[in-house]
Design a protein around this motif. Structure first.
Motif, mmCIF file in Angstrom:
data_model
loop_
_atom_site.group_PDB
_atom_site.id
_atom_site.type_symbol
_atom_site.label_atom_id
_atom_site.label_comp_id
_atom_site.label_asym_id
_atom_site.label_seq_id
_atom_site.Cartn_x
_atom_site.Cartn_y
_atom_site.Cartn_z
ATOM 1 N N LEU A 1 73.800 67.246 73.233
ATOM 2 C CA LEU A 1 72.623 68.101 73.120
ATOM 3 C C LEU A 1 71.703 67.751 74.287
ATOM 4 O O LEU A 1 71.161 66.641 74.347
ATOM 5 N N ALA A 2 71.567 68.683 75.216
ATOM 6 C CA ALA A 2 70.795 68.421 76.438
ATOM 7 C C ALA A 2 69.700 69.481 76.522
ATOM 8 O O ALA A 2 69.877 70.525 77.141
ATOM 9 N N GLY A 3 68.594 69.214 75.834
ATOM 10 C CA GLY A 3 67.555 70.230 75.765
ATOM 11 C C GLY A 3 67.922 71.329 74.790
ATOM 12 O O GLY A 3 67.596 72.494 74.995
ATOM 13 N N TYR A 4 68.610 70.953 73.718
ATOM 14 C CA TYR A 4 68.934 71.914 72.651
ATOM 15 C C TYR A 4 67.814 71.818 71.621
ATOM 16 O O TYR A 4 67.623 70.774 71.000
ATOM 17 N N MET A 5 67.065 72.911 71.485
ATOM 18 C CA MET A 5 65.757 72.836 70.832
ATOM 19 C C MET A 5 65.762 73.338 69.389
ATOM 20 O O MET A 5 64.785 73.914 68.922
ATOM 21 N N ARG A 6 66.857 73.104 68.683
ATOM 22 C CA ARG A 6 66.896 73.507 67.278
ATOM 23 C C ARG A 6 67.353 72.345 66.415
ATOM 24 O O ARG A 6 68.179 71.534 66.852
ATOM 25 N N ASN B 1 72.171 63.173 71.618
ATOM 26 C CA ASN B 1 71.022 63.968 72.046
ATOM 27 C C ASN B 1 70.183 63.139 73.014
ATOM 28 O O ASN B 1 70.079 61.929 72.866
ATOM 29 N N ILE B 2 69.585 63.821 73.995
ATOM 30 C CA ILE B 2 68.590 63.150 74.841
ATOM 31 C C ILE B 2 67.223 63.652 74.446
ATOM 32 O O ILE B 2 67.005 64.861 74.261
ATOM 33 N N HIS B 3 66.298 62.699 74.302
ATOM 34 C CA HIS B 3 64.961 63.035 73.805
ATOM 35 C C HIS B 3 63.921 62.378 74.708
ATOM 36 O O HIS B 3 64.048 61.193 75.041
ATOM 37 N N PRO B 4 62.867 63.123 75.091
ATOM 38 C CA PRO B 4 61.904 62.584 76.052
ATOM 39 C C PRO B 4 60.804 61.728 75.426
ATOM 40 O O PRO B 4 59.615 62.045 75.546
ATOM 41 N N SER B 5 61.209 60.663 74.765
ATOM 42 C CA SER B 5 60.256 59.641 74.314
ATOM 43 C C SER B 5 61.039 58.360 74.073
ATOM 44 O O SER B 5 62.280 58.378 74.015
ATOM 45 N N LEU C 1 59.546 61.837 84.490
ATOM 46 C CA LEU C 1 60.599 61.373 83.579
ATOM 47 C C LEU C 1 61.922 62.106 83.804
ATOM 48 O O LEU C 1 62.993 61.528 83.608
ATOM 49 N N LEU C 2 61.856 63.356 84.206
ATOM 50 C CA LEU C 2 63.073 64.176 84.236
ATOM 51 C C LEU C 2 64.211 63.555 85.057
ATOM 52 O O LEU C 2 65.351 63.485 84.571
ATOM 53 N N PRO C 3 63.953 63.079 86.288
ATOM 54 C CA PRO C 3 65.069 62.471 87.023
ATOM 55 C C PRO C 3 65.623 61.225 86.341
ATOM 56 O O PRO C 3 66.827 60.943 86.463
ATOM 57 N N LEU C 4 64.773 60.521 85.616
ATOM 58 C CA LEU C 4 65.283 59.375 84.849
ATOM 59 C C LEU C 4 66.174 59.863 83.707
ATOM 60 O O LEU C 4 67.200 59.264 83.400
ATOM 61 N N GLU C 5 65.751 60.942 83.059
ATOM 62 C CA GLU C 5 66.587 61.523 81.992
ATOM 63 C C GLU C 5 67.971 61.857 82.525
ATOM 64 O O GLU C 5 68.984 61.620 81.870
ATOM 65 N N HIS C 6 67.991 62.441 83.718
ATOM 66 C CA HIS C 6 69.279 62.870 84.277
ATOM 67 C C HIS C 6 70.219 61.683 84.461
ATOM 68 O O HIS C 6 71.402 61.741 84.112
ATOM 69 N N SER D 1 69.207 74.870 75.348
ATOM 70 C CA SER D 1 68.436 76.069 74.977
ATOM 71 C C SER D 1 67.705 76.699 76.146
ATOM 72 O O SER D 1 67.234 77.830 76.021
ATOM 73 N N GLY D 2 67.534 75.975 77.255
ATOM 74 C CA GLY D 2 66.658 76.489 78.299
ATOM 75 C C GLY D 2 67.142 76.235 79.696
ATOM 76 O O GLY D 2 68.252 76.606 80.067
ATOM 77 N N ARG D 3 66.276 75.545 80.450
ATOM 78 C CA ARG D 3 66.451 75.321 81.887
ATOM 79 C C ARG D 3 67.805 74.719 82.261
ATOM 80 O O ARG D 3 68.431 75.119 83.232
ATOM 81 N N GLY D 4 68.211 73.695 81.546
ATOM 82 C CA GLY D 4 69.536 73.129 81.785
ATOM 83 C C GLY D 4 69.619 72.094 82.889
ATOM 84 O O GLY D 4 70.715 71.839 83.408
ATOM 85 N N SER D 5 68.502 71.443 83.223
ATOM 86 C CA SER D 5 68.600 70.466 84.321
ATOM 87 C C SER D 5 69.397 69.234 83.900
ATOM 88 O O SER D 5 70.083 68.622 84.738
ATOM 89 N N ASN D 6 69.336 68.854 82.642
ATOM 90 C CA ASN D 6 70.167 67.729 82.187
ATOM 91 C C ASN D 6 71.644 68.097 82.214
ATOM 92 O O ASN D 6 72.491 67.290 82.605
ATOM 93 N N PHE D 7 71.948 69.316 81.808
ATOM 94 C CA PHE D 7 73.333 69.798 81.913
ATOM 95 C C PHE D 7 73.783 69.790 83.371
ATOM 96 O O PHE D 7 74.888 69.318 83.690
HETATM 97 C C1 GRF Z 1 64.315 67.507 78.473
HETATM 98 O O1 GRF Z 1 63.107 66.853 78.670
HETATM 99 C C2 GRF Z 1 65.002 66.968 77.248
HETATM 100 O O2 GRF Z 1 64.839 65.607 77.074
HETATM 101 C C3 GRF Z 1 64.263 67.725 76.179
HETATM 102 O O3 GRF Z 1 64.106 69.012 76.686
HETATM 103 C C4 GRF Z 1 64.088 68.954 78.100
HETATM 104 C C5 GRF Z 1 65.193 69.839 78.549
HETATM 105 O O4 GRF Z 1 65.207 69.966 79.930
HETATM 106 N N1 GRF Z 1 64.919 67.639 74.910
HETATM 107 P P1 GRF Z 1 66.445 70.665 80.636
HETATM 108 O O5 GRF Z 1 66.710 71.964 79.911
HETATM 109 O O6 GRF Z 1 67.614 69.730 80.553
HETATM 110 O O7 GRF Z 1 66.000 70.892 82.047
#
Ligand code: GRF
Length: 231
Positions: free
Chosen positions: A97-102, A118-122, A181-186, A20-26
């Motif tokens: 789902l990588a930051g898909y906010m719906r 889905n990846i979730h930040p918790s 957390l973000l680099p760990l998410e990646h 839905s947004g920035r897309g850093s995980n993508f």
């Molecule tokens: C990430 O923290 C993801 O876990 C969460 O929304 C954020 C999306 O970041 N659901 P990005 O768009 O991948 O940069």
């Protein structure tokens, strides 16, 4: 078909990403694919936001970038059916789902059971939904992290199979936690998709198997960016 960039042992595994947004995980997933670290092909980036920067990342990489807006549909279910019909045309093996906010309509999710993560930040089951970093701080947690799970109709509620953990430090804020957390998410997302693409992780009803054996706890991300069972 085999992916020339990776081991010939693995057939290409087709992935569609929703963001839905920035897309850093993508972008992280794409980078891992481009470096030949994952036996996947990312077919398309789909978004519910025309202005999502994730779409630009896809376009720059020559990947189909498809935006569908909920405003063009009478209700959430109709939108979800349309968006996932776009995905279905690409016949993906996996939807990420990588930051898909719906939230996604239950019937639509059910049609992709076992093929959508889905990846979730918790550290699920803690803090489904929004404001996860602040909620971890407010609860006085010593450890925070991110989770990857198979998607079910329950928000952030499907079976979790991989997590990354990090300590919460004195002075941390929601912003510092998110940044750390973000680099760990990646790394977590890439390692998770890699295990699924290699056929090692699969959904099994309300649980998940690794190499055919039911997981009794999520795999944990290691310093070398692999996922391991910890006993
Ligand atoms: C990430 O923290 C993801 O876990 C969460 O929304 C954020 C999306 O970041 N659901 P990005 O768009 O991948 O940069």
């Amino acid at each position: 078909m085999l992916n020339a960039c990776t081991s010939p042992d693995f057939a290409v595994f087709d992935v569609v990403v929703l963001a839905s947004g920035r897309g850093s995980n993508f972008a992280a997933l794409l980078g891992a694919q481009q470096r030949g670290e994952l036996p996947i092909r990312i077919h398309a980036l789909l978004s519910d936001k025309f202005a999502a920067p994730a779409l630009d990342i896809a376009r720059a990489a020559g990947i189909a970038a498809i935006a569908v807006t909920p405003r063009d549909f009478p209700d959430r279910a109709a939108f979800d059916r349309a968006l996932f019909a776009q995905a279905a045309l690409l016949q993906p093996d996996l939807i990420v789902l990588a930051g898909y906010m719906r939230m996604i309509d239950a019937a639509v999710v059910q049609a992709w059971a076992g093929k959508i993560i889905n990846i979730h930040p918790s550290l699920l089951p803690k803090y489904p939904g929004l404001r996860t970093h602040q909620r971890a701080l407010d609860a006085g947690d010593a450890v925070h992290g991110a989770s990857v799970h198979f998607v079910t109709a329950q928000l952030d509620g499907g079976p979790v199979f991989a997590q990354a953990r990090m300590p919460i430090l004195a002075g941390d804020t929601a912003d510092t936690l998110a940044a750390r957390l973000l680099p760990l998410e990646h790394r977590l997302l890439a390692a998770s998709v890699g295990l699924i693409a290699r056929g090692r992780i699969a959904r099994d009803g309300d649980g998940v198997t690794l190499d055919g054996v039911r997981l009794d706890a999520p795999l944990q991300l290691q310093d070398d960016a692999t996922l391991r069972a910890v006993g």
